[in-house]
Design an enzyme around this catalytic site. Structure first.
Site, PDB file in Angstrom:
ATOM      1  N   THR A 228       0.810  -1.215   0.000  1.00 15.94           N
ATOM      2  CA  THR A 228       0.000   0.000   0.000  1.00 15.94           C
ATOM      3  C   THR A 228       0.844   1.267   0.000  1.00 15.94           C
ATOM      4  O   THR A 228       1.940   1.300   0.564  1.00 15.94           O
ATOM      5  CB  THR A 228      -0.910   0.025   1.244  1.00 15.94           C
ATOM      6  OG1 THR A 228      -1.558   1.301   1.344  1.00 15.94           O
ATOM      7  CG2 THR A 228      -0.116  -0.197   2.524  1.00 15.94           C
TER       8      THR A 228
ATOM      9  N   GLU B 217       0.145   3.714   1.734  1.00 13.15           N
ATOM     10  CA  GLU B 217       0.153   4.225   3.103  1.00 13.15           C
ATOM     11  C   GLU B 217       1.499   3.990   3.786  1.00 13.15           C
ATOM     12  O   GLU B 217       1.792   4.611   4.809  1.00 13.15           O
ATOM     13  CB  GLU B 217      -0.969   3.580   3.913  1.00 13.15           C
ATOM     14  CG  GLU B 217      -2.364   4.031   3.532  1.00 13.15           C
ATOM     15  CD  GLU B 217      -2.668   5.471   3.960  1.00 13.15           C
ATOM     16  OE1 GLU B 217      -2.110   5.917   4.980  1.00 13.15           O
ATOM     17  OE2 GLU B 217      -3.458   6.132   3.271  1.00 13.15           O
TER      18      GLU B 217
ATOM     19  N   TYR C 200      -2.447   0.343  10.467  1.00 14.08           N
ATOM     20  CA  TYR C 200      -2.594  -0.352   9.183  1.00 14.08           C
ATOM     21  C   TYR C 200      -1.292  -0.306   8.396  1.00 14.08           C
ATOM     22  O   TYR C 200      -0.801  -1.333   7.905  1.00 14.08           O
ATOM     23  CB  TYR C 200      -3.726   0.284   8.376  1.00 14.08           C
ATOM     24  CG  TYR C 200      -3.761  -0.132   6.925  1.00 14.08           C
ATOM     25  CD1 TYR C 200      -4.175  -1.408   6.558  1.00 14.08           C
ATOM     26  CD2 TYR C 200      -3.388   0.761   5.915  1.00 14.08           C
ATOM     27  CE1 TYR C 200      -4.207  -1.793   5.222  1.00 14.08           C
ATOM     28  CE2 TYR C 200      -3.426   0.384   4.579  1.00 14.08           C
ATOM     29  CZ  TYR C 200      -3.836  -0.891   4.240  1.00 14.08           C
ATOM     30  OH  TYR C 200      -3.858  -1.270   2.923  1.00 14.08           O
TER      31      TYR C 200
ATOM     32  N   LYS D 183       1.234  -3.369   7.373  1.00 14.44           N
ATOM     33  CA  LYS D 183       1.576  -3.617   5.975  1.00 14.44           C
ATOM     34  C   LYS D 183       3.077  -3.518   5.729  1.00 14.44           C
ATOM     35  O   LYS D 183       3.619  -4.161   4.823  1.00 14.44           O
ATOM     36  CB  LYS D 183       0.822  -2.631   5.080  1.00 14.44           C
ATOM     37  CG  LYS D 183      -0.629  -2.998   4.831  1.00 14.44           C
ATOM     38  CD  LYS D 183      -0.734  -4.254   3.976  1.00 14.44           C
ATOM     39  CE  LYS D 183      -2.138  -4.503   3.494  1.00 14.44           C
ATOM     40  NZ  LYS D 183      -2.217  -5.673   2.574  1.00 14.44           N
TER      41      LYS D 183
END
Length: 423
Positions: free
Chosen positions: A206, A208, A230, A234
């Site tokens: 991701t 992010e 999150y 990840k």
């Protein structure tokens, strides 16, 4: 472990027990080979013939896929998170290429297969076709081992995750369990089944990860600075994939996908919240809606474009990690304006901070308000991807523009709200 059969009369009988693997499949990494197929119980002839006859060279519309078609006996995909936005588009994409597609779903008292129901040969009966579902969970190693050993996939796409950034602050331990340790479990399951040399593995990473960005745009060499549970989970998944790739010579790669949306996006994601709400306003079902940070900027693409990039990564001779992005950035505010423009209305902004409102021009009706409860404890202000490597090595470029994405989502949600105002 259970495989979907989808009888029409009783959905609770959706799954039947499975025991042994029917076929063992091996595939070398440089080029496609004909699979060496044998039945696990020693049976030959008619059993194999029945299996082969179940896979034809036609896509979902009953037409051949031409040069894009692959041999279904050679290509078997296992998708975690198959019922999600990306999983449904990926399953659709692979079925059109004549893959045998298997998906893992969690056991629940209700069925969450809405996004993939159309992929059955008989959607009304949830029956038939080349997609098979299995009960499993990313927190249960034994289920992953059993499914992989039974299916013998040639490609595994790990899309399962607790993927809502704001929710990850409330469910931080669960997010780590699924997104971080879950990735480790499936990699270990591949090795436990002795398939580390025959399976190609894709990990859904991701944008992010970049969080508090240190450079713009972000590419494969940009340092990570995660800003949520999150993203931290990840990040572990990203590096454990690289570790297993280097330690065990596995074909394992990360797709660092920037934001990708569609009409199948979850209702609690900001883009879908906007298009659903604007559709309701058009139909006089809602007066206004609330958002958080209007000035967060994201690189938004269409999910259907991005799943093709996932597949392309696994068709290479050697594994590598890729950024997948459009290279454009737009704010949440711009997304709101584009959604209203689609229905022929214009939004102007008044006030500052949490007192700011979006007002409909000509009517002076307040349509958008700010609610601090939607702010993240640590915000990511700007994400913009540089997908030059993907363009150069995969020949991948996005097909759907930002405005086309907004239009696609708006059209779908307008039709949805016409049919079901409480959807």
């Amino acid at each position: 472990m259970r495989v979907a059969t989808f009888p029409a009369a009783d959905k609770e009988k959706l799954f039947i027990p499975c025991t042994k693997a029917t076929i063992s499949r091996k595939q070398s990494f440089g080029k496609a080979k004909a699979a060496n197929m044998s039945t696990s119980d020693g049976a030959t002839g008619s059993k194999q013939a029945r299996l082969v006859n179940n896979h034809n060279s036609k896509d979902l519309n009953g037409t051949t896929s031409g040069g894009d078609a692959v041999n279904a006996r050679d290509k078997v995909a296992l998708i975690t998170g198959i019922t999600g936005q990306d999983g449904s588009y990926l399953a659709e994409f692979l079925l059109k290429k004549n893959y045998e597609v298997h998906g893992i779903i969690r056991r629940a008292s209700t069925f969450n297969t809405t996004r993939i129901e159309h992929l059955y040969a008989d959607p009304k009966a949830h029956k038939g076709g080349r997609m098979k579902l299995h009960y499993g969970d990313m927190t249960d190693s034994s289920s992953l081992v059993k499914i992989i050993n039974m299916v013998k996939p040639t490609e595994i796409y790990n899309l399962a995750a607790q993927s809502h950034v704001k929710v990850s602050f409330d469910l931080s331990e669960y997010t780590a369990e699924v997104d971080a340790v879950g990735t480790l479990r499936i990699l270990d399951a591949i090795r436990t089944c002795g398939m580390e040399k025959s399976v190609k593995f894709y990990q859904a990473s991701t944008s992010e990860l970049y969080g508090k960005v240190v450079e713009t745009p972000q590419n494969e060499q940009t340092p990570f600075y995660p800003r949520s549970p999150y993203a931290c989970a990840k990040m572990y998944g990203f590096w454990i994939v690289i570790n297993y790739r280097e330690a065990y010579d596995m074909f394992a790669c990360n797709g660092i996908l920037f934001n990708h949306e569609s009409p199948r996006r979850g209702e609690n994601f900001v883009t879908r919240k906007i298009t659903r709400s604007v559709a309701k306003i058009l139909l006089n079902q809602m007066e206004f809606f609330e958002l958080g940070n209007l000035d967060s900027k994201r690189d938004w693409g269409h999910a259907s474009d991005y799943v093709e990039a996932m597949w392309m990564m696994l068709q290479r001779d050697a594994p590598a990690d890729f950024v997948i992005a459009t290279g454009e950035t737009h704010s949440v505010r711009e997304f709101v304006e584009a959604a209203f423009k689609h229905i022929g209305r214009e939004i102007t902004w008044r006030g500052k901070g949490i007192e700011e409102v979006g007002v409909e021009r000509n009517t002076d009706i307040v349509r958008v308000r700010i609610n601090p409860k939607y702010f993240r404890p640590t915000e990511v202000d700007l994400l913009q991807g540089d997908a030059s490597k993907a363009k150069r090595e995969l020949n991948w470029t996005p097909k759907v523009s930002f405005l086309e994405l907004v239009s696609d989502m708006m059209n779908a949600d307008i039709e949805l709200m016409k049919k079901n105002p409480i959807a």
